[in-house]
Design an enzyme around this catalytic site. Structure first.
Site, mmCIF file in Angstrom:
data_model
loop_
_atom_site.group_PDB
_atom_site.id
_atom_site.type_symbol
_atom_site.label_atom_id
_atom_site.label_comp_id
_atom_site.label_asym_id
_atom_site.label_seq_id
_atom_site.Cartn_x
_atom_site.Cartn_y
_atom_site.Cartn_z
ATOM 1 N N HIS A 92 0.838 -1.199 0.000
ATOM 2 C CA HIS A 92 0.000 0.000 0.000
ATOM 3 C C HIS A 92 0.873 1.249 0.000
ATOM 4 C CE1 HIS A 92 1.085 -0.117 4.205
ATOM 5 N NE2 HIS A 92 0.364 -1.200 4.434
HETATM 6 P P1 TYD Z 1 -1.638 -4.042 8.239
HETATM 7 O O1 TYD Z 1 -2.123 -2.817 7.552
HETATM 8 O O2 TYD Z 1 -1.977 -5.371 7.681
HETATM 9 O O3 TYD Z 1 -0.060 -3.929 8.394
HETATM 10 P P2 TYD Z 1 1.068 -3.922 7.227
HETATM 11 O O4 TYD Z 1 1.047 -2.545 6.677
HETATM 12 O O5 TYD Z 1 2.331 -4.200 7.927
HETATM 13 O O6 TYD Z 1 0.724 -5.000 6.251
HETATM 14 O O7 TYD Z 1 -2.110 -3.989 9.754
HETATM 15 C C1 TYD Z 1 -2.412 -5.112 10.527
HETATM 16 C C2 TYD Z 1 -3.472 -4.773 11.568
HETATM 17 O O8 TYD Z 1 -2.976 -3.845 12.526
HETATM 18 C C3 TYD Z 1 -4.717 -4.143 10.959
HETATM 19 O O9 TYD Z 1 -5.830 -4.655 11.663
HETATM 20 C C4 TYD Z 1 -4.581 -2.667 11.288
HETATM 21 C C5 TYD Z 1 -3.775 -2.659 12.553
HETATM 22 N N1 TYD Z 1 -2.881 -1.503 12.708
HETATM 23 C C6 TYD Z 1 -3.122 -0.546 13.679
HETATM 24 O O10 TYD Z 1 -4.115 -0.629 14.434
HETATM 25 N N2 TYD Z 1 -2.273 0.502 13.816
HETATM 26 C C7 TYD Z 1 -1.174 0.626 13.026
HETATM 27 O O11 TYD Z 1 -0.384 1.590 13.193
HETATM 28 C C8 TYD Z 1 -0.921 -0.365 12.000
HETATM 29 C C9 TYD Z 1 0.263 -0.239 11.087
HETATM 30 C C10 TYD Z 1 -1.797 -1.409 11.893
#
Ligand code: TYD
Length: 133
Positions: free
Chosen positions: A50
């Site tokens: 993303h």
């Molecule tokens: P995700 O977006 O899949 O992480 P990455 O970018 O590493 O693939 O996030 C995983 C889960 O954690 C999702 O439910 C959202 C949550 N999250 C938060 O609550 N706060 C944050 O700062 C981040 C990065 C994720």
């Protein structure tokens, strides 16, 4: 101009071992508002995938190794992070894929912005289109 930059932090070690300092507006180019870390990543997993409209990031792989594929709309690069005193800065609207995590990888992520799921661009085609305007 590239929207990402490799960072190298001084190792303030002595004969007791190493110490690295990261400090907002000093060797991190923003005030640090949030940090999270990724570990225990299973084989063949690709994270990220993303771009973010508001968040800037610094990624530091504290243990083990992982790869980051970066696309800032113009430049594409694959970076291996495998040293706790090296990192990469990613500006807003940079597409990133994190993959090839070693079993012991701990990837620390610092950001200038609190979490907001609305700021994510999750469609690569849309990202590319927007960057080419
Ligand atoms: P995700 O977006 O899949 O992480 P990455 O970018 O590493 O693939 O996030 C995983 C889960 O954690 C999702 O439910 C959202 C949550 N999250 C938060 O609550 N706060 C944050 O700062 C981040 C990065 C994720």
């Amino acid at each position: 101009m590239k929207k990402y930059k490799l960072l190298s932090f001084p190792q303030l070690g002595d004969d007791r071992g190493h110490l690295v300092v990261v400090e907002g507006m000093k060797n991190i180019p923003f005030e640090i508002k949030r940090m999270f870390y990724i570990y225990g990543t299973k084989e063949n997993v690709i994270r990220g995938q993303h771009a973010n409209r508001k968040s800037e990031f610094v990624l530091i792989n504290l243990a083990g190794s992982c790869k980051i594929k970066i696309d800032d709309g113009v430049n594409e690069e694959i970076i291996t992070l495998n040293k706790p005193h090296e990192g990469v800065y990613l500006d807003k609207m940079v597409w990133k894929d994190m993959y090839d995590f070693s079993e012991d990888s701990i990837l620390l992520v610092l950001s200038n912005h609190s979490y907001d799921s609305e700021e994510y661009v999750r469609n690569y085609t849309k990202f590319k289109k927007e960057m080419n305007k």
